[in-house]
Every structure is written in C-alpha cells, then in structure tokens.
Enzyme design. Structure first.
Site, PDB file in Angstrom:
ATOM      1  N   GLU A   1       0.866  -1.181   0.000  1.00 47.14           N
ATOM      2  CA  GLU A   1       0.000   0.000   0.000  1.00 47.14           C
ATOM      3  C   GLU A   1       0.905   1.234   0.000  1.00 47.14           C
ATOM      4  O   GLU A   1       1.806   1.343   0.814  1.00 47.14           O
ATOM      5  CB  GLU A   1      -0.887   0.006   1.247  1.00 47.14           C
ATOM      6  CG  GLU A   1      -1.776  -1.215   1.364  1.00 47.14           C
ATOM      7  CD  GLU A   1      -2.386  -1.380   2.743  1.00 47.14           C
ATOM      8  OE1 GLU A   1      -3.442  -2.014   2.834  1.00 47.14           O
ATOM      9  OE2 GLU A   1      -1.799  -0.870   3.723  1.00 47.14           O
TER      10      GLU A   1
ATOM     11  N   TYR B   1       2.865   5.530  13.743  1.00 53.73           N
ATOM     12  CA  TYR B   1       1.943   5.379  12.618  1.00 53.73           C
ATOM     13  C   TYR B   1       0.895   6.487  12.622  1.00 53.73           C
ATOM     14  O   TYR B   1       0.583   7.087  11.593  1.00 53.73           O
ATOM     15  CB  TYR B   1       1.245   4.018  12.683  1.00 53.73           C
ATOM     16  CG  TYR B   1       1.786   3.000  11.712  1.00 53.73           C
ATOM     17  CD1 TYR B   1       1.117   2.715  10.532  1.00 53.73           C
ATOM     18  CD2 TYR B   1       2.967   2.304  11.977  1.00 53.73           C
ATOM     19  CE1 TYR B   1       1.601   1.768   9.646  1.00 53.73           C
ATOM     20  CE2 TYR B   1       3.460   1.360  11.100  1.00 53.73           C
ATOM     21  CZ  TYR B   1       2.771   1.097   9.930  1.00 53.73           C
ATOM     22  OH  TYR B   1       3.255   0.168   9.050  1.00 53.73           O
TER      23      TYR B   1
END
Length: 656
Positions: free
Chosen positions: A141, A260
C-alpha cells in the site's frame, strides 16, 4: 445509546490560539506600552541561516521542498576507487544500489549484490509456480507522501511505457483509476457491515488516542498497545480498520502505533474507504522490483545469486568500527571476501518473510512443506555479537507465536465464484481497474480473515478470465467458522472453503467450488510482524551505527527518525541515508512528511476522527466551557476564524 466524542486535545489547541489573539487585542488597546530596556550583551548569538544544511554525525542532513528534490549532487570524491557489497536483494538493497549508481555515480561494475536465493525481490514477490499456482505473500500500500520512494522511482525507467519512469506510469494510473473501497467490511457471511466510513470512537477511546499521540517516545519503550488502549478503542470501527489494514495486534508496540498515527495523520479521512491509498498495476515484483533490476543491469551492476552471507567481521578499536571481511556460502561452499576501508558494506538485517513455509492446494504450510530461508536472522545475530550498537535481534525474532500470520493466493478458474465477489465489492473484477480498493475484512471471522483483489491481471501473463485473490488471517491458531481447524493447519482448498463461507456461498456448494473452481497457495510467515514487537532505544541499530566507517544497515529493522516500518518508504529511506552517509553524497534526504506539525492536518483529523463532529460542539471540562464563547468572539473577523471554518471546527451558528 449514542457514543460521546472527545476533542483529541484540539479544543485546547483552538483555545490556545484564541487566547493568543485575545492577548494581542488587549495589548493593542492599551493606551501606553512600557518600553523594555535594551541591555548590552556580550552574547555572540546572531540570526543567520548559515549551516542550516550541515551534515549530522551520520554524514547526512534532512531537507524539504523541491529545491533539493530536483537537484543532482556532484560526484563524491574518490568514488571510482570504492566498491560496494549489498547483502540481500530486497527493496532496500536494490534501492541502495540505485542510489549508488544515480547519486553516488559509482561504476556499476563496482557494485556487488549478494543474494542467498536464486531470484531478487525479497518480500516484494509475485511469481507463477508451475507446481502450485500464482503466489503473492503480501501486497504494498502506497501514498503520495512516500518522499524517498518517489525520489527513487522518478529515475527508474518504466518497462511498460517507453520514455516514462515508474513514477510516471504509477501517477497516470492512479489519476485515471483512483483507488477507493465500496465495502470495507462484511458480517454474517457476506453482508455489508455498514461501517459507512465512521470510526465510532467513544469519548474515552478518543482520549486514549490523544494521550498516546502526545506521549514521549521514551515513555513507550517496551510497552504494548494493550498498555495504552482498552475496549473503548478495541471495540471501535477505528480499531477494525487499523489492525486489519496495518496488521497490528494488541500485543504489538505502542511506540510504533504512535508513530503510525503521527506519520499518517493527513490520511485519517481516507482510512475507512482506502481513498488514501495508491497501488501499482501489477504485483510488486513485476511493477517495482523488475524495473530496478533492469536499471541496475544496464548500469553493469554485479548480481551474485545463491550466495548466503553468514557474517561480517569487524575491527573495532577506539570507537572506530571497520568491516574487514564478509563470510559467505556460494552454492553451499564457504568463501570469504576481504575488505578494506574503501569497500562499503550494506546489510539488510532481519526479514519479515524469512523462513516462509509454502503449502499448496492439498497441503498445509507445515510438516514436510517447503521452507525457504536466507539466514537473515542468523546473520544479524552474528553481527550483533560484536558490538552493542549493532542492535538486539532477539527482541524481534524470539516469539513466533506473536509475530506470525498466514496469507494465501486464491486464483479462480471459472465464472462460478465471480458473482459472490461482485456482490460484495460492487465492481466487475475482470475490467483491469480497481476492484475491492483494499482489503475487505470479515468482521465476525474467528481467523479475522481479510481479502483483497487488486487490478487484474495481477500478473502480466495471467489468463484474463482468471482472478487472483489475496487472503490473510491475523489469528492462525484458532478453529475457523466453517473449517473447524486453525488456519495454520489448513490446506489451500480448506482456506478457500473458509473464504467462500464468508463470501456467502451456500454451504452445499462450498466444497465443490473450492475443489474445481479455484486453486489456492497458502504461505505461513513466522516473522511477518516481527518489526512490530515492543522495543526500546538501541534494539534496532542506527542505519549507520556510531563509529562505522564503511558499514550500514538497511531495511525494516534499522532505525531512522519518525518514519514507520512495514512500508516501502521505510526500506528506500534507509537505503538513501546509508548511501548518502557512507559515500558522502552532498544532497539532502527528504524529511518525513511533516503533517504532524501542520495545524491544518491536525484540525482536519480531529473532525474526521470524531465522524464529522467539531471539537467545539462537545462539552469541555470545567472552566474551559465557560471561556469558549468569549474566545470565539475574539476570533471573529481574524484569519483564525477563516482557518477554523475551512477545516470544520468553527460553524456559523457558533458566532451568533
């Protein structure tokens, strides 16, 4: 009962901004201002931008903007007298070789890629195995702010479009066929779970995320996500999206979870439907790895396959660390490579796909199944024994029960399964365009099964009537819902049966379709999430450990500031830093995209995480609620009002 929401601290941010405006207004209205006495000082401070791009102790500096992004560095001094040895041929190693050629201007014949397998690519695979079928262990991704990745691929020629780069073809593809999902999750055997783009976080859950967001890295060393979140987060749609998209488990690193969140704060709104993501046309091996290999071969780079490096021997004295020899096995025969300080060594330490176990349609990936190893963990352990600065591999590879999951590539053989796929993803999977737009998670699956179909064919030589489906399960050691066995003990056919069950195929048809309408290749990966294990400073070595003169680490288990692992960007970033630092390339490394420091992204994310609700629409604690209206009056008529309105924080009725 409707869940309450939290401001994620943005209300405080807004209040602070308004407070500044109020103070400024007050000062302007004062009739007189006392002038401060200017005292003479002997300080040698001066305002200047000199030295702003000075290299750090690793020999690099970070930059942003397009000034340096478009610049070509000068040829480093003495590069023609140097050789480079790259251990492994995964994305990080190939990227380092490309940077050596492009920016380091090192002769290709001086660059040697040492690979234990007989094929390059590492974890970025995608092959047709005549004995099994199509195999993809995972997918990649990507997003628009992978700064180092796109810096690299702007220079790699496309194999598909003459005169274009890999970045060009990728950019055009995702403009013409933008990615988004029409069904993010299912329940009750193929029914839309109707997550409907909502996070459904409670106020307490939002506060837990806020607290993590602002926690210092040092306070999260060796802590798990379970240490900072409870059911308020774990029971939300947010956690379903997050854990299935990124493969986080509750026992993984709280520090990495925080990184993240900060790294991708600009994509919070695109998380529910994957509209933040971009994908290649084919599997990552054909779309990314092969163009790099061709570029390097054209440059004369030396590829040596079936060469397993077992150790790098160092001479360490007075803080100086020099790699002096490479120990390896070539086709099983031991060999040594003597090094000088002029020979640069780049090692990919650790591997998420090391020890992959391959099953097939009729065999589970266990017992006598084929196991492919390259010795990555053993190599890192041997290097780490020589100096503490080389990291602690045992922190990541010592508990496979917590680092494994399993994937399978299911290929349809006829039309019989296609209608069930189309009903869920609402697209024809054989158009060559976006299909699922990302994973579809079976929310009530005991394996927590997710599946995705990328643009077909995923392989250049794939039969256009066949569809390749990638399936993975986070929980491999519990019995399934249809197949009453743990996923790790299932054959390819049995995994297909479990998937068909969650697609909504009538039970009386499942076995027949799994046997004759599909073929499945399961792969068990013992270390696939090893890099998510809780860690502390020093567990991952710096890209260039302190004192190293001719040695660097590459990849997911090397330490670089602010970026996040399990991404293509991380591999390429470590490669750029290693090459620039060791070779003395005088060009800035693009910094990690700074959305975490951008008030616009912070405001946007606060509204989106609360499913469209403004932080100003909630009841603030104590006295903050009393000063909200006076502060909003101060904001009125200023650029702060425009900013808050633009990002959904301030609404017209609030100023009345």
């Amino acid at each position: 009962m409707a869940k309450k929401h939290s401001s994620l601290g943005l209300a405080a941010l807004v209040a602070a901004g308004a407070g500044v405006a109020a103070l400024a207004t007050k000062n302007r209205q004062e009739k007189s201002v006392e002038k401060a006495e200017v005292k003479k000082t002997t300080s040698d401070y001066r305002n200047t931008e000199r030295g702003m791009n000075q290299k750090n102790s690793k020999g690099i500096y970070y930059t942003n903007g397009n000034y340096e992004a478009f610049a070509r560095p000068e040829k480093p001094e003495g590069v023609d007298d140097k050789h480079a040895y790259l251990v492994g041929s995964g994305l990080a190693s190939l990227a380092a070789a490309c940077f050596l050629v492009r920016d380091g201007q090192m002769p290709g014949s001086h660059i040697h890629v040492l690979e234990a397998m007989d094929v390059p690519g590492g974890a970025c695979d995608g092959i047709f195995d005549p004995t099994r079928g199509y195999v993809m262990r995972g997918g990649r991704e990507m997003e628009n702010h992978f700064e180092c990745l796109w810096d690299l691929f702007r220079s790699i020629p496309s194999l598909e479009k003459p005169g274009a780069s890999v970045l060009d073809e990728f950019y055009w593809l995702n403009k013409h066929d933008p990615n988004y999902s029409l069904c993010r999750a299912t329940v009750k055997r193929g029914k839309d779970a109707h997550t409907d783009g909502k996070f459904n976080l409670s106020q307490k859950g939002c506060m837990e995320i806020m607290k993590l967001f602002f926690t210092k890295n040092e306070d999260l060393y060796d802590k798990t996500i379970e240490d900072v979140f409870d059911e308020e987060v774990f029971d939300s749609a947010f956690w379903l999206y997050w854990r299935t998209m990124f493969a986080f488990e509750n026992w993984h690193s709280a520090l990495e979870m925080k990184l993240y969140f900060q790294r991708f704060i600009h994509h919070i709104g695109g998380l529910p439907d994957f509209s933040a993501l971009k994908f290649t046309r084919y599997n990552q091996y054909e779309s990314l790895i092969l163009p790099m290999v061709e570029y390097l071969k054209d440059a004369g780079v030396d590829f040596q396959y079936n060469t397993e490096v077992t150790n790098v021997i160092f001479e360490i004295s007075d803080g100086k660390k020099v790699a002096k020899a490479i120990e390896c096995k070539v086709n099983g025969v031991e060999k040594g490579i003597i090094l000088t300080e002029n020979d640069l060594v780049f090692v990919t330490n650790g591997s998420c796909t090391e020890g992959t176990i391959y099953g097939d349609q009729n065999h589970a990936p266990n017992g006598d199944a084929e196991v492919r190893t390259s010795g990555c963990w053993s190599l890192w352990k041997n290097i780490a024994k020589q100096d503490p600065s080389f990291g602690h591999p045992e922190k990541f590879c010592s508990d496979v029960a917590k680092t494994n999951w399993e994937s399978a590539t299911i290929t349809t053989l006829d039309d019989k399964i296609i209608p069930y796929i189309t009903k869920i993803c609402k697209r024809d999977p054989r158009t060559g365009k976006v299909v699922t737009g990302g994973i579809v998670s079976c929310q009530d699956s005991k394996w927590l099964l997710s599946w995705t179909i990328n643009r077909q064919g995923q392989f250049k030589e794939q039969d256009p009537e066949k569809v390749c489906v990638w399936v993975y399960g986070l929980f491999t050691d519990v019995p399934g819902d249809y197949i009453k066995k743990p996923m790790k003990d299932c054959t390819g056919k049995e995994i297909t049966e479990e998937w068909l069950y969650h697609l909504g195929v009538p039970e009386e048809e499942i076995e027949e379709l799994a046997e004759h309408s599909a073929v499945s290749v399961p792969t068990m990966m013992p270390y696939i999430t090893a890099f998510f294990m809780p860690r502390a400073k020093g567990d991952r070595p710096d890209v260039i450990p302190d004192g190293c003169k001719n040695f660097a680490f590459l990849g997911q288990f090397a330490e670089t500031p602010r970026d996040t692992i399990f991404t293509t960007e991380y591999s390429v970033r470590t490669a750029m830093e290693a090459v620039y630092g060791l070779l003395g390339v005088d060009r800035g490394v693009p910094e990690v995209w700074g959305s975490v420091y951008d008030v616009r992204d912070l405001l946007d994310s606060s509204v989106k995480l609360m499913d469209g609700k403004s932080p100003l629409e909630i009841e603030l604690p104590g006295p903050l609620n009393l000063i909200k209206k006076p502060l909003l009056k101060v904001v009125k008529g200023t650029i702060i009002e425009d900013l808050l309105k633009e990002h959904g924080i301030l609404k017209d009725y609030m100023l009345k």
